[in-house]
Design a protein around this motif. Sequence first.
Motif, mmCIF file in Angstrom:
data_model
loop_
_atom_site.group_PDB
_atom_site.id
_atom_site.type_symbol
_atom_site.label_atom_id
_atom_site.label_comp_id
_atom_site.label_asym_id
_atom_site.label_seq_id
_atom_site.Cartn_x
_atom_site.Cartn_y
_atom_site.Cartn_z
ATOM 1 N N LEU A 1 0.945 -1.231 0.050
ATOM 2 C CA LEU A 1 -0.193 -0.009 0.083
ATOM 3 C C LEU A 1 0.723 1.344 0.119
ATOM 4 O O LEU A 1 1.788 1.418 0.888
ATOM 5 C CB LEU A 1 -0.751 -0.040 1.335
ATOM 6 C CG LEU A 1 -1.611 1.298 1.382
ATOM 7 C CD1 LEU A 1 -2.962 1.378 0.383
ATOM 8 C CD2 LEU A 1 -2.251 1.491 2.901
ATOM 9 N N LEU A 2 0.445 2.021 -0.881
ATOM 10 C CA LEU A 2 1.271 3.623 -0.731
ATOM 11 C C LEU A 2 -0.010 4.420 -0.215
ATOM 12 O O LEU A 2 -1.012 4.358 -0.548
ATOM 13 C CB LEU A 2 1.408 3.903 -2.401
ATOM 14 C CG LEU A 2 2.735 3.506 -2.847
ATOM 15 C CD1 LEU A 2 2.777 3.501 -4.524
ATOM 16 C CD2 LEU A 2 3.678 3.998 -2.494
ATOM 17 N N ALA A 3 0.836 5.239 0.601
ATOM 18 C CA ALA A 3 -0.346 6.217 1.400
ATOM 19 C C ALA A 3 0.377 7.568 1.427
ATOM 20 O O ALA A 3 1.513 7.755 1.840
ATOM 21 C CB ALA A 3 -0.575 5.639 3.003
ATOM 22 N N GLY A 4 -0.540 8.524 1.062
ATOM 23 C CA GLY A 4 -0.081 10.111 1.373
ATOM 24 C C GLY A 4 -0.801 10.596 2.451
ATOM 25 O O GLY A 4 -1.849 10.366 2.608
ATOM 26 N N TYR A 5 0.157 11.344 3.161
ATOM 27 C CA TYR A 5 -0.291 11.881 4.448
ATOM 28 C C TYR A 5 -0.367 13.418 4.439
ATOM 29 O O TYR A 5 0.395 14.200 3.671
ATOM 30 C CB TYR A 5 0.605 11.389 5.639
ATOM 31 C CG TYR A 5 0.378 9.511 5.904
ATOM 32 C CD1 TYR A 5 -0.606 9.278 6.783
ATOM 33 C CD2 TYR A 5 1.103 8.821 5.241
ATOM 34 C CE1 TYR A 5 -0.851 7.890 7.227
ATOM 35 C CE2 TYR A 5 1.043 7.400 5.522
ATOM 36 C CZ TYR A 5 0.050 7.061 6.536
ATOM 37 O OH TYR A 5 -0.170 5.653 6.376
ATOM 38 N N GLU A 6 -1.000 13.819 5.713
ATOM 39 C CA GLU A 6 -1.109 15.225 5.870
ATOM 40 C C GLU A 6 0.112 16.126 6.062
ATOM 41 O O GLU A 6 0.100 17.192 5.737
ATOM 42 C CB GLU A 6 -2.012 15.377 7.276
ATOM 43 C CG GLU A 6 -2.702 16.584 7.308
ATOM 44 C CD GLU A 6 -3.735 16.547 8.722
ATOM 45 O OE1 GLU A 6 -4.376 17.565 8.979
ATOM 46 O OE2 GLU A 6 -3.802 15.670 9.179
#
Length: 328
Positions: free
Chosen positions: A177-182
């Motif tokens: 999983l690739l996740a972009g964060y705040e």
Amino acid sequence: MALPPPDPQFVLRGTGAAVHALHFSCGNQEPDVPILFSGSENGFIHVWNLKTHRVDKTLDGHGGRSVYCVETMGGKNRLLSQGRDQRICLWDLAEGRTSVTNSVFTENVGFCRCTLLKVAQGRWLMAMAAKGPEEVQVLELPSKTSVCTLKPEVGAKLGMPMCLKLWQHNCDSQPLLLAGYEDGSVVLWNLLMGKALSQLVCHQEPVMSLDFDLEKAKGISGSSEKVLSIWSLNEQQNLQVYKTHKLVNAGISDITIRPDKKILATAGWDHRIRIFGWKKLKPLAVLDYHTATVHCVSFSDHRNPSERLLAAGSKDHRISIWSIYAQT
């Protein structure tokens, strides 16, 4: 030099609200009618017939709350939708039905779209922002069995997950999983180990959207800034900044790489859709039609390249449909 921009091939009107999600299902079996699903701020999902340019069906399952994700699950009769009512609905549209067959309560108040990955016939993984402010939950569908909950290390301060992308190299390899964060980071997660393999700060502001090309092991992300960040994944599973591209105006709502990996499209807060060559991120066209923020962009899955389309949904209640294959 960018090409003179084309006009939309046609425009779909009648959602009655801002359009936040788009997904094509153009069918590999002829004589399937190509369709486009749209999700709107008023809670409706519209099923558009791309031959007549009219709505075939209107689905209402989110209690009037904004729908910001629509995806098909192995054909146009199985649909997933996600709304601001904190529900993800599974729909059965076969034989004219318009019924929600199952739903998942997310307990998340953000607007991070869930992501799907087919892992076997009739079995899918779904990752979504979870109840915990920094957590991502992964479920198996349709059983809704929990696979894992991904939590950053104590003190990581990534903030909320903003965008997610499940993928795997092939059917025998493990899903990632690739996740972009705040905080502007992109993180690569291993689901089986439930741990982060790599983290890269790509932006100074929250990551609004990302897409990934697993053949080239290269991805792209956009934020509220004037920068697109292109990053790569090496064989040690480390994320590295590959290059950045300065934009004229700030704010990217959505990014999508066309399935043939030749071009990509961005949805801009400046009302414009921008087309780039994916290999070198060369600007190819600026599509200037909408009168408000463009929230989402989606490429069609027509088998015949000459029929492939790009759709863009906007705050101005309109969906513009473009044929840009010949130009690129």
